[in-house]
Design a protein around this motif. Sequence first.
Motif, mmCIF file in Angstrom:
data_model
loop_
_atom_site.group_PDB
_atom_site.id
_atom_site.type_symbol
_atom_site.label_atom_id
_atom_site.label_comp_id
_atom_site.label_asym_id
_atom_site.label_seq_id
_atom_site.Cartn_x
_atom_site.Cartn_y
_atom_site.Cartn_z
ATOM 1 N N TYR A 67 0.808 -1.214 0.000
ATOM 2 C CA TYR A 67 0.000 0.000 0.000
ATOM 3 C C TYR A 67 0.843 1.267 0.000
ATOM 4 O O TYR A 67 0.492 2.265 -0.620
ATOM 5 N N GLU A 68 1.966 1.221 0.689
ATOM 6 C CA GLU A 68 2.794 2.436 0.798
ATOM 7 C C GLU A 68 3.279 2.898 -0.566
ATOM 8 O O GLU A 68 3.300 4.091 -0.857
ATOM 9 N N ASN A 69 3.706 1.961 -1.413
ATOM 10 C CA ASN A 69 4.195 2.329 -2.745
ATOM 11 C C ASN A 69 3.080 2.904 -3.604
ATOM 12 O O ASN A 69 3.283 3.868 -4.352
ATOM 13 N N ILE A 70 1.900 2.318 -3.508
ATOM 14 C CA ILE A 70 0.757 2.828 -4.269
ATOM 15 C C ILE A 70 0.443 4.250 -3.821
ATOM 16 O O ILE A 70 0.259 5.157 -4.647
ATOM 17 N N GLU A 71 0.413 4.457 -2.534
ATOM 18 C CA GLU A 71 0.061 5.780 -2.027
ATOM 19 C C GLU A 71 1.146 6.810 -2.326
ATOM 20 O O GLU A 71 0.838 7.987 -2.548
ATOM 21 N N ARG A 72 2.385 6.366 -2.378
ATOM 22 C CA ARG A 72 3.468 7.274 -2.773
ATOM 23 C C ARG A 72 3.251 7.775 -4.201
ATOM 24 O O ARG A 72 3.475 8.964 -4.504
ATOM 25 N N ILE A 73 2.808 6.896 -5.084
ATOM 26 C CA ILE A 73 2.552 7.281 -6.478
ATOM 27 C C ILE A 73 1.409 8.289 -6.551
ATOM 28 O O ILE A 73 1.501 9.307 -7.252
ATOM 29 N N PHE A 74 0.333 8.018 -5.812
ATOM 30 C CA PHE A 74 -0.780 8.972 -5.781
ATOM 31 C C PHE A 74 -0.307 10.350 -5.330
ATOM 32 O O PHE A 74 -0.607 11.369 -5.953
ATOM 33 N N ARG A 75 0.429 10.385 -4.234
ATOM 34 C CA ARG A 75 0.863 11.666 -3.675
ATOM 35 C C ARG A 75 1.784 12.416 -4.642
ATOM 36 O O ARG A 75 1.678 13.635 -4.805
ATOM 37 N N LYS A 76 2.677 11.677 -5.280
ATOM 38 C CA LYS A 76 3.628 12.313 -6.202
ATOM 39 C C LYS A 76 2.897 13.045 -7.322
ATOM 40 O O LYS A 76 3.196 14.211 -7.624
ATOM 41 N N TYR A 77 1.932 12.374 -7.922
ATOM 42 C CA TYR A 77 1.249 12.990 -9.068
ATOM 43 C C TYR A 77 0.251 14.058 -8.634
ATOM 44 O O TYR A 77 0.038 15.032 -9.362
ATOM 45 N N MET A 78 -0.333 13.915 -7.457
ATOM 46 C CA MET A 78 -1.186 14.992 -6.954
ATOM 47 C C MET A 78 -0.356 16.235 -6.642
ATOM 48 O O MET A 78 -0.768 17.356 -6.959
ATOM 49 N N ASP A 79 0.814 16.029 -6.082
ATOM 50 C CA ASP A 79 1.694 17.161 -5.782
ATOM 51 C C ASP A 79 2.124 17.886 -7.046
ATOM 52 O O ASP A 79 2.371 19.096 -7.015
ATOM 53 N N ASP A 80 2.219 17.140 -8.156
ATOM 54 C CA ASP A 80 2.603 17.738 -9.438
ATOM 55 C C ASP A 80 1.395 18.236 -10.224
ATOM 56 O O ASP A 80 1.506 18.558 -11.408
ATOM 57 N N ASP A 81 0.224 18.258 -9.573
ATOM 58 C CA ASP A 81 -0.985 18.858 -10.141
ATOM 59 C C ASP A 81 -1.506 18.109 -11.374
ATOM 60 O O ASP A 81 -2.055 18.716 -12.290
ATOM 61 N N TYR A 82 -1.362 16.782 -11.364
ATOM 62 C CA TYR A 82 -1.960 15.979 -12.435
ATOM 63 C C TYR A 82 -3.461 15.813 -12.205
ATOM 64 O O TYR A 82 -4.223 15.573 -13.129
#
Length: 354
Positions: free
Chosen positions: A4-19
């Motif tokens: 789960y941690e890796n999945i959530e890291r991906i979500f956060r990364k792209y949200m932070d980059d305003d995708y």
Amino acid sequence: MIEYENIERIFRKYMDDDYFSGCVCYISVNGKKAYHKAFGLSNQVEGTQCNLDTVFDLASVTKIVTSTVILKMISENALSLTTKLEKCLPQSVQNSVLAPITIKQLLTHSSGLKAWHSFYAYTKGDSLFAILNSIDLTHKEGRKVVYSDLNFILLGEVIKYYYQSSLQHVIQNQLVESLDLETLTYNPHSKSNIAATEFGNRIEQKMCSDRNFHFTNWRNQNVPILGEVNDGNTYYFFGGESGHAGLFSNVKDLVSIGELYLKGGIYGEQKVISNALIKESLKKQVDNRGLGWETSDVYPEGVGHTGFTGTALWIEPERNVAVGLLTNRLHVDQPKNINPFRKELFEEIFKNIS
């Protein structure tokens, strides 16, 4: 075991980059929930948080639902893949381009029809077939497959003609009740708990300008679209219901559609679609197209479909996995192509279930 941690890291990364400003993901393995989580905001303007049941505009993932109804009709001998439009849609008989097109060609985007047309740019009251009869429908590309909304607009018309009913009533009677779905609908009655999309139809406004289509009745660009379909043809011309776009759903209902294919067309004790047709639908028919489904490098294995608003459904029959991914990628200042995000996320999920 899914990390789960890796999945959530991906979500956060792209949200932070305003995708996208918000998203909901549901992973089903062997018909059971393996992951279900919401992130971010469904509406930036109002500061509304996404939750597990937030409803999204599915955009072109609607096409998978349309395909499902068509496959159900074929299973019930109402149609076949080789049925021509002239046999199942009387309005097409006089059109030499449309009449010989088969159901299979529409499902696989191999009909030869052009990719897009602004039907709403015509005089109000002009019928769909009056417009279709007045324009050049063919595409100029030399490839066999050209992804076209027109294919699924016509499949929607086939469905409406056969059932002599609106698409909403057909979806309700043929799928929502059969599969015990809770949110799948056209034209949601309530705007609460729905993810916002674009600030007006800015992207389509440019598409129309580039193609010399003249239309002035655009929605306000200063406020996000909320609870209304984003797609211009569906909203302005079809009243919110079309075979190519218009459906809204939460992620769980979307995954239930995918699971129907993983279960060989059976829901509970009920055979909804024949197993042979389900298997056929998941095979490559023409280029990268199955019957409604597509294969692409966005999906590590299996088949799926994406939607313009930021939605996706991916199924992987070998591992019995279905993934629903709903984002509001148009609800940002400058919308981006989110396929890099989809690809990275699906690869991470695939790595954890292989």
